[in-house]
Design a protein around this motif. Structure first.
Motif, mmCIF file in Angstrom:
data_model
loop_
_atom_site.group_PDB
_atom_site.id
_atom_site.type_symbol
_atom_site.label_atom_id
_atom_site.label_comp_id
_atom_site.label_asym_id
_atom_site.label_seq_id
_atom_site.Cartn_x
_atom_site.Cartn_y
_atom_site.Cartn_z
ATOM 1 N N MET A 1 0.841 -1.172 0.000
ATOM 2 C CA MET A 1 0.000 0.000 0.000
ATOM 3 C C MET A 1 0.890 1.240 0.000
ATOM 4 S SD MET A 1 -2.812 1.292 2.800
ATOM 5 C CE MET A 1 -3.293 -0.370 3.035
ATOM 6 N N THR A 2 0.486 2.223 -0.787
ATOM 7 C CA THR A 2 1.187 3.494 -0.846
ATOM 8 C C THR A 2 0.339 4.545 -0.139
ATOM 9 O OG1 THR A 2 2.218 2.948 -2.953
ATOM 10 C CG2 THR A 2 2.088 5.264 -2.394
ATOM 11 N N THR A 3 0.997 5.394 0.617
ATOM 12 C CA THR A 3 0.294 6.482 1.281
ATOM 13 C C THR A 3 0.932 7.807 0.896
ATOM 14 O OG1 THR A 3 1.661 6.351 3.251
ATOM 15 C CG2 THR A 3 -0.357 5.046 3.258
ATOM 16 N N SER B 1 0.014 12.366 1.469
ATOM 17 C CA SER B 1 -0.874 13.364 2.046
ATOM 18 C C SER B 1 -0.864 14.609 1.170
ATOM 19 C CB SER B 1 -0.443 13.725 3.468
ATOM 20 O OG SER B 1 0.819 14.352 3.456
ATOM 21 N N TYR C 1 -4.870 12.568 4.401
ATOM 22 C CA TYR C 1 -3.998 11.430 4.109
ATOM 23 C C TYR C 1 -4.749 10.463 3.218
ATOM 24 C CZ TYR C 1 -0.859 13.143 7.650
ATOM 25 O OH TYR C 1 0.013 13.924 8.365
ATOM 26 N N GLN D 1 -4.567 6.587 0.887
ATOM 27 C CA GLN D 1 -3.948 5.283 0.689
ATOM 28 C C GLN D 1 -4.369 4.745 -0.668
ATOM 29 O OE1 GLN D 1 -5.386 2.907 3.952
ATOM 30 N NE2 GLN D 1 -3.893 3.751 5.374
ATOM 31 N N GLU E 1 -4.113 1.105 -2.580
ATOM 32 C CA GLU E 1 -3.770 -0.312 -2.428
ATOM 33 C C GLU E 1 -2.763 -0.721 -3.497
ATOM 34 O OE1 GLU E 1 -4.772 -2.203 0.081
ATOM 35 O OE2 GLU E 1 -5.997 -0.590 0.914
ATOM 36 N N CYS F 1 4.827 8.781 -4.954
ATOM 37 C CA CYS F 1 3.639 7.945 -5.127
ATOM 38 C C CYS F 1 3.471 7.572 -6.600
ATOM 39 C CB CYS F 1 2.400 8.665 -4.602
ATOM 40 S SG CYS F 1 0.966 7.584 -4.516
#
Length: 172
Positions: free
Chosen positions: A1-3, A5, A33, A35, A37, A64
């Motif tokens: 998972m990439t997060t 903000s 924030y 996310q 998948e 990202c």
């Protein structure tokens, strides 16, 4: 998972990474924030920004790589100079610059996006055949939307755009 903000009022859309024909589905709105998948890719949409906010957004997305699409349509304060920051997102495959205040010169900055497949320039009224010369050199471009680009001629399209590029330009 990439997060990631963002402090901007963005909208994040997602779809399965292995299904490019599937429509984008709205996932979340910001600021906040977010996310994405591992099996998803994302599109970010933002309104009412200029060059300074675009630079901020790119800085927020720089790590990202699942954000493959950026919709900047109707941000009339984004100019040629602002597009330079897009070089920090070289993995973008889809870019919407519709109704931004850009010219042929701004398109030069998009050369830094080697994976660009889809580009929308609708109602970018300051783009002409000279801009098509630049766009025609984008090796992976598959689709170009130039609806409302009144300074792009049929001869400019024929001269500069490869046959592989599907073109949308509205009615004749």
């Amino acid at each position: 998972m990439t997060t990631f903000s963002s402090r901007l009022p963005i909208i994040v859309f997602t779809r399965p990474a292995d299904q490019p024909k599937v429509e984008w589905a709205e996932g979340d709105r910001g600021p906040g924030y977010f996310q994405v998948e591992n099996d998803q890719v994302a599109m970010v949409r933002v309104k009412n920004i200029g060059n300074k906010e675009l630079a901020q957004l790119v800085g927020e997305l720089v790590n990202c790589k699942q954000v493959i699409s950026l919709n900047l349509a109707e941000n009339r304060k984004i100019t040629d100079a602002g597009l330079e920051v897009l070089k920090d997102l070289p993995w973008l495959t889809d870019l919407n610059l519709g109704a931004c205040d850009i010219t042929n010169d701004g398109l030069e900055h998009l050369k830094a996006l080697p994976h660009l497949e889809r580009l929308s320039l609708i109602f970018c009224n300051r783009i002409s055949d000279e801009g098509m010369r630049t766009v025609g050199k984008f090796r992976n471009l598959e689709f170009l939307d130039i609806l409302g680009c009144v300074h792009i001629t049929h001869s400019g399209i024929d001269r500069y755009l490869p046959d592989r590029v599907k073109l949308h330009k509205g009615r004749k």
